[in-house]
Motif scaffolding. Structure first.
Motif, short mmCIF file in Angstrom:
data_model
loop_
_atom_site.label_atom_id
_atom_site.label_comp_id
_atom_site.label_asym_id
_atom_site.label_seq_id
_atom_site.Cartn_x
_atom_site.Cartn_y
_atom_site.Cartn_z
N CYS A 76 0.87 -1.17 0.00
CA CYS A 76 0.00 0.00 0.00
C CYS A 76 0.91 1.23 0.00
N VAL A 77 0.78 2.06 -1.02
CA VAL A 77 1.63 3.24 -1.17
C VAL A 77 0.93 4.45 -0.57
N VAL A 78 1.61 5.12 0.36
CA VAL A 78 1.06 6.30 1.02
C VAL A 78 2.05 7.46 0.93
N LYS A 79 1.56 8.66 1.17
CA LYS A 79 2.38 9.87 1.08
C LYS A 79 3.37 9.97 2.24
N ASP A 80 2.88 9.88 3.48
CA ASP A 80 3.68 10.10 4.68
C ASP A 80 3.64 8.89 5.61
N ALA A 81 4.63 8.82 6.50
CA ALA A 81 4.63 7.77 7.51
C ALA A 81 3.41 7.88 8.42
N ARG A 82 2.90 9.10 8.62
CA ARG A 82 1.68 9.27 9.43
C ARG A 82 0.51 8.51 8.81
N ASP A 83 0.48 8.44 7.47
CA ASP A 83 -0.62 7.75 6.79
C ASP A 83 -0.66 6.26 7.12
N VAL A 84 0.49 5.67 7.42
CA VAL A 84 0.53 4.26 7.83
C VAL A 84 -0.28 4.09 9.11
N ILE A 85 -0.11 5.01 10.04
CA ILE A 85 -0.84 4.96 11.30
C ILE A 85 -2.34 5.01 11.06
N PHE A 86 -2.78 5.92 10.17
CA PHE A 86 -4.20 6.04 9.85
C PHE A 86 -4.73 4.77 9.20
N LYS A 93 8.76 -9.72 -5.38
CA LYS A 93 7.64 -10.53 -5.87
C LYS A 93 6.30 -9.94 -5.44
N ILE A 94 6.10 -8.67 -5.69
CA ILE A 94 4.86 -7.98 -5.35
C ILE A 94 3.81 -8.29 -6.42
N SER A 95 2.60 -8.66 -5.99
CA SER A 95 1.52 -8.96 -6.94
C SER A 95 0.55 -7.79 -7.10
N GLU A 96 0.43 -6.94 -6.06
CA GLU A 96 -0.49 -5.80 -6.14
C GLU A 96 0.09 -4.61 -5.40
N VAL A 97 -0.09 -3.44 -6.02
CA VAL A 97 0.27 -2.17 -5.40
C VAL A 97 -1.01 -1.36 -5.29
N ILE A 98 -1.37 -0.99 -4.06
CA ILE A 98 -2.56 -0.17 -3.80
C ILE A 98 -2.09 1.27 -3.62
N LEU A 99 -2.57 2.16 -4.47
CA LEU A 99 -2.18 3.57 -4.37
C LEU A 99 -3.17 4.29 -3.46
N ALA A 100 -2.67 4.75 -2.31
CA ALA A 100 -3.53 5.38 -1.30
C ALA A 100 -3.08 6.80 -1.01
N THR A 101 -2.72 7.53 -2.06
CA THR A 101 -2.39 8.95 -1.88
C THR A 101 -3.70 9.73 -1.77
N ASN A 102 -3.62 10.94 -1.25
CA ASN A 102 -4.81 11.76 -1.05
C ASN A 102 -5.50 12.09 -2.38
N PRO A 103 -6.81 12.27 -2.35
CA PRO A 103 -7.54 12.57 -3.59
C PRO A 103 -7.51 14.05 -3.98
N ASP A 104 -6.34 14.69 -3.83
CA ASP A 104 -6.18 16.07 -4.27
C ASP A 104 -5.37 16.06 -5.57
N VAL A 105 -5.10 17.22 -6.11
CA VAL A 105 -4.43 17.30 -7.41
C VAL A 105 -3.07 16.60 -7.38
N GLU A 106 -2.26 16.89 -6.37
CA GLU A 106 -0.93 16.28 -6.28
C GLU A 106 -1.01 14.78 -6.05
N GLY A 107 -1.93 14.35 -5.18
CA GLY A 107 -2.09 12.92 -4.91
C GLY A 107 -2.54 12.14 -6.13
N GLU A 108 -3.47 12.72 -6.89
CA GLU A 108 -3.94 12.07 -8.11
C GLU A 108 -2.84 12.01 -9.16
N ALA A 109 -2.08 13.10 -9.30
CA ALA A 109 -0.98 13.12 -10.27
C ALA A 109 0.09 12.10 -9.89
N THR A 110 0.37 12.00 -8.62
CA THR A 110 1.36 11.03 -8.15
C THR A 110 0.89 9.61 -8.41
#
Length: 195
Positions: free
Chosen positions: A80-90, A132-149
């Protein structure tokens, strides 16, 4: 009083702390028992000294690897890909995700001079190729930068043959259509699922 102004100024630098809150906190701190103030100051300094980023995923840790990377019970092939380490906690509060994480350390923002080389995208690609990763979940914020990333990462990962998914966005539980903006409503329709 120079010392109280300095304290207020330092507290005001913290995220989400406006000048009024900084003043209330400062006056509260100076009325606390001295040993409690020293304990607070020591805990801040100790946390800053001991906590660092996990070299594998970028999460916070005091050990060589974070708790998640060192947990053999975690699903090893889903990231699961997140922006910040804080996002892991959430995300962990949900208690439903049992894979591992990859912390980018920011998002793409050309206006701020943040390109792909300034965040941990190369490390993500290395992990996908070597773990050997089978899936990557993109969990960046739904703002302009998060969507672009998320879009940029998806384009980089597609040729590697890994499944790339994006967390759904839409209307929150208890939300009222009357107060939902058009983009959120569009995302809710776009990400609808069969019942």
């Amino acid at each position: 009083m120079e010392s109280i102004e300095k304290l207020i100024g330092n507290l005001n630098r913290l995220p989400g702390i406006g000048i009024k809150t900084a003043q209330r906190l400062a006056y509260h701190i100076i009325t606390m028992p001295e040993e409690t103030v020293f304990e607070l100051a020591d805990s801040i300094a100790d946390a800053r000294r001991r906590i660092r980023f996990c070299p594998v995923c970028g999460n916070y840790t005091e050990d060589e690897l974070c708790e998640i990377c060192s947990d053999p019970k975690r699903t090893q092939d889903v990231l699961c890909v997140v922006k910040d380490a804080r996002d892991v906690i959430f995300m962990e509060r949900m208690r439903e995700f049992h894979g591992r994480y990859h912390v980018l350390g920011g998002v793409l923002s050309p206006m701020d001079g943040i390109g792909p080389d300034r965040i941990r995208i190369a490390e993500l690609i290395d992990r996908v190729q070597n773990e050997k990763i089978s899936e990557v979940i993109l969990a960046t914020n739904p703002d302009v930068e998060g969507e672009a990333t998320a879009s940029y990462i998806a384009k980089q990962l597609k040729p590697l043959g890994v499944r790339v998914t994006r967390i759904a966005h839409g209307i929150p539980i208890g939300g009222n259509l009357e107060y939902i903006d058009e983009i959120t409503l569009f995302k809710a329709i776009e990400n609808r699922r069969e019942m």
